[in-house]
Design a protein around this motif. Structure first.
Motif, PDB file in Angstrom:
ATOM      1  N   LYS A  67      98.525 -23.155  31.458  1.00 13.83           N
ATOM      2  CA  LYS A  67      99.167 -22.567  32.641  1.00 13.83           C
ATOM      3  C   LYS A  67      98.671 -21.128  32.843  1.00 13.83           C
ATOM      4  CE  LYS A  67     103.599 -23.933  34.132  1.00 13.83           C
ATOM      5  NZ  LYS A  67     105.036 -23.891  33.824  1.00 13.83           N
ATOM      6  N   LEU A  68      98.611 -20.389  31.743  1.00  9.97           N
ATOM      7  CA  LEU A  68      98.136 -18.999  31.820  1.00  9.97           C
ATOM      8  C   LEU A  68      96.709 -18.959  32.356  1.00  9.97           C
ATOM      9  CD1 LEU A  68      99.013 -16.085  30.980  1.00  9.97           C
ATOM     10  CD2 LEU A  68      97.798 -16.468  28.843  1.00  9.97           C
ATOM     11  N   ALA A  69      95.905 -19.950  31.944  1.00 11.65           N
ATOM     12  CA  ALA A  69      94.490 -19.976  32.327  1.00 11.65           C
ATOM     13  C   ALA A  69      94.303 -20.236  33.818  1.00 11.65           C
ATOM     14  CB  ALA A  69      93.757 -21.038  31.516  1.00 11.65           C
ATOM     15  N   GLN A  70      95.362 -20.705  34.497  1.00  6.85           N
ATOM     16  CA  GLN A  70      95.256 -20.952  35.943  1.00  6.85           C
ATOM     17  C   GLN A  70      95.443 -19.675  36.756  1.00  6.85           C
ATOM     18  OE1 GLN A  70      98.177 -23.988  36.797  1.00  6.85           O
ATOM     19  NE2 GLN A  70      97.179 -25.424  35.394  1.00  6.85           N
ATOM     20  N   ALA A  71      95.976 -18.629  36.130  1.00  7.89           N
ATOM     21  CA  ALA A  71      96.245 -17.375  36.851  1.00  7.89           C
ATOM     22  C   ALA A  71      94.922 -16.643  37.117  1.00  7.89           C
ATOM     23  CB  ALA A  71      97.162 -16.493  36.015  1.00  7.89           C
ATOM     24  N   PRO A  72      94.843 -15.888  38.232  1.00 11.00           N
ATOM     25  CA  PRO A  72      93.627 -15.098  38.478  1.00 11.00           C
ATOM     26  C   PRO A  72      93.447 -14.090  37.341  1.00 11.00           C
ATOM     27  CG  PRO A  72      95.109 -15.080  40.385  1.00 11.00           C
ATOM     28  CD  PRO A  72      95.873 -15.700  39.264  1.00 11.00           C
ATOM     29  N   VAL A  73      92.370 -14.252  36.576  1.00  9.49           N
ATOM     30  CA  VAL A  73      92.230 -13.497  35.331  1.00  9.49           C
ATOM     31  C   VAL A  73      92.249 -11.983  35.544  1.00  9.49           C
ATOM     32  CG1 VAL A  73      89.697 -13.560  35.182  1.00  9.49           C
ATOM     33  CG2 VAL A  73      91.063 -13.578  33.081  1.00  9.49           C
ATOM     34  N   ALA A  74      91.661 -11.522  36.651  1.00 10.67           N
ATOM     35  CA  ALA A  74      91.572 -10.077  36.888  1.00 10.67           C
ATOM     36  C   ALA A  74      92.949  -9.454  37.071  1.00 10.67           C
ATOM     37  CB  ALA A  74      90.697  -9.805  38.105  1.00 10.67           C
ATOM     38  N   GLU A  75      93.938 -10.278  37.436  1.00 10.71           N
ATOM     39  CA  GLU A  75      95.290  -9.738  37.658  1.00 10.71           C
ATOM     40  C   GLU A  75      96.115  -9.689  36.364  1.00 10.71           C
ATOM     41  OE1 GLU A  75      97.128 -11.884  40.901  1.00 10.71           O
ATOM     42  OE2 GLU A  75      95.325 -11.589  42.117  1.00 10.71           O
ATOM     43  N   LEU A  76      95.572 -10.258  35.305  1.00 13.49           N
ATOM     44  CA  LEU A  76      96.326 -10.286  34.042  1.00 13.49           C
ATOM     45  C   LEU A  76      96.191  -8.973  33.280  1.00 13.49           C
ATOM     46  CD1 LEU A  76      95.442 -13.867  32.721  1.00 13.49           C
ATOM     47  CD2 LEU A  76      97.600 -13.118  33.738  1.00 13.49           C
ATOM     48  N   ALA A  77      97.198  -8.655  32.487  1.00 15.80           N
ATOM     49  CA  ALA A  77      97.145  -7.482  31.607  1.00 15.80           C
ATOM     50  C   ALA A  77      95.940  -7.645  30.670  1.00 15.80           C
ATOM     51  CB  ALA A  77      98.433  -7.396  30.792  1.00 15.80           C
ATOM     52  N   PRO A  78      95.259  -6.541  30.336  1.00 15.70           N
ATOM     53  CA  PRO A  78      94.053  -6.641  29.502  1.00 15.70           C
ATOM     54  C   PRO A  78      94.260  -7.441  28.214  1.00 15.70           C
ATOM     55  CG  PRO A  78      94.295  -4.419  30.356  1.00 15.70           C
ATOM     56  CD  PRO A  78      95.523  -5.168  30.789  1.00 15.70           C
ATOM     57  N   ILE A  79      95.420  -7.310  27.612  1.00 12.99           N
ATOM     58  CA  ILE A  79      95.697  -8.002  26.345  1.00 12.99           C
ATOM     59  C   ILE A  79      95.724  -9.536  26.551  1.00 12.99           C
ATOM     60  CG2 ILE A  79      98.214  -7.937  26.518  1.00 12.99           C
ATOM     61  CD1 ILE A  79      98.462  -7.014  23.740  1.00 12.99           C
TER      62      ILE A  79
END
Ligand code: SAM
Length: 288
Positions: A67-79
């Motif tokens: 599920k996390l992998a479906q999120a736009p990666v650039a919008e995720l916290a660096p960690i």
């Protein structure tokens, strides 16, 4: 013998929290050239197939890492970006079929002069772990021990390197595991007060589970150590008809100093992306 097999749970929300914290901690500890020893008291099989029988049956990864992998990666916290990059490094193309457990994550981040000690008691997981790490050709840097991790770590503390991270991630299938975690951390802090200690635990309606972080905090404070406590709840423990773990926590003694700041933007994102009902929430506390 225990019936817990981590293969059913690989890549679930608890693994997302635990492995995100593990990666950030190891990234920090490997900034210094000096050798590091990682003690993984409950190693599991090391590497998992998310399209295999176990994971497909439980479907837990689809509500965690997938599920996390479906999120736009650039919008995720660096960690969280670092966590997904680690998982993707074990996969080809855009799909995620392989999931690295703590042994493979540690091995990926350690240098040739660091040491990794992996304890696994279950014969089936031990065989899988030994087979999986054989592919790594890590030589003397890595040791797989078919031993009780709670007891086995004693012989490596203090480590020759004088720098260590101990990850304690039991299945808590036995009620006695909670007490054994506390005894092991207390004993380890005496043997090696400057180590970094990371404990994962499930948040379930059981007095021992509620007591564990409280008692770890008391222990850290008494020892004059800093601590960090992060919890992630994805659903109410009352509405989990489908079963599955509603929440879990990571408690660290002597965490990397910037870990809390790194987790601050990540925890609300995990709640938003992995939350399964209106009870989804997080806590993030530190002291010392
Ligand atoms: N740390 C792994 C990861 O993050 O990929 C997952 C570990 S899993 C939650 C717990 C493992 O501990 C299981 O594989 C179980 O067989 C093993 N185990 C249970 N009791 C143990 C003990 N006393 N010593 C070592 N391993 C044990």
């Amino acid at each position: 013998m225990f019936s817990y097999r981590h293969a059913f749970h690989a890549g679930n929300h608890a693994d997302v929290l635990k492995h995100t914290v593990l990666i950030a901690t190891l990234q920090y500890l490997t900034q210094k050239d000096a050798a590091l020893t990682v003690l993984d008291t409950h190693a599991g099989a090391g590497l998992y197939r998310l399209d295999g029988d176990y994971a497909s049956k439980s479907g837990e990864a689809s509500e965690g890492v997938l599920k996390l992998a479906q999120a736009p990666v650039a919008e995720l916290a660096p960690i969280l970006q670092d966590y997904l990059a680690m998982v993707r490094s074990f996969n080809q193309g855009s799909g995620i079929r392989n999931y690295p457990g703590s042994p493979f994550i540690s091995q990926a981040l350690l240098r040739s002069h660091d040491k990794l000690k992996l304890f696994e008691l279950h014969p089936t997981d031990m065989r899988s772990l030994a087979g999986n790490v054989a592919q790594l050709e890590a030589g003397r840097q890595l040791a797989v021990l078919h031993e009780d991790g709670f007891e086995g770590v004693k012989k490596f503390l203090p480590p020759v390197s004088r720098r260590a991270l101990l990850l304690c991630d039991p299945s808590y299938e036995l009620k006695t595991d909670y007490g054994r975690v506390l005894d092991m951390v207390a004993d380890s802090l005496k043997r090696f007060p400057t180590g970094c200690y990371a404990v994962w635990y499930p948040i379930i309606p059981r007095p021992e589970a509620h007591d564990l972080p409280r008692r770890l905090k008391t222990m850290a404070v008494k020892a004059g150590k800093s601590w960090l406590h992060a919890t992630l709840t994805v659903k109410s423990n009352k509405t989990s008809e489908r079963g599955g773990l509603p929440a879990s926590g990571m408690f660290l003694v002597s965490p990397p100093f910037q870990l809390k700041e790194q987790l601050k933007p990540a925890m609300p994102q995990l709640v938003k992306l992995l939350g399964q009902d209106g009870n989804a929430t997080f806590t993030l506390e530190s002291g010392g």
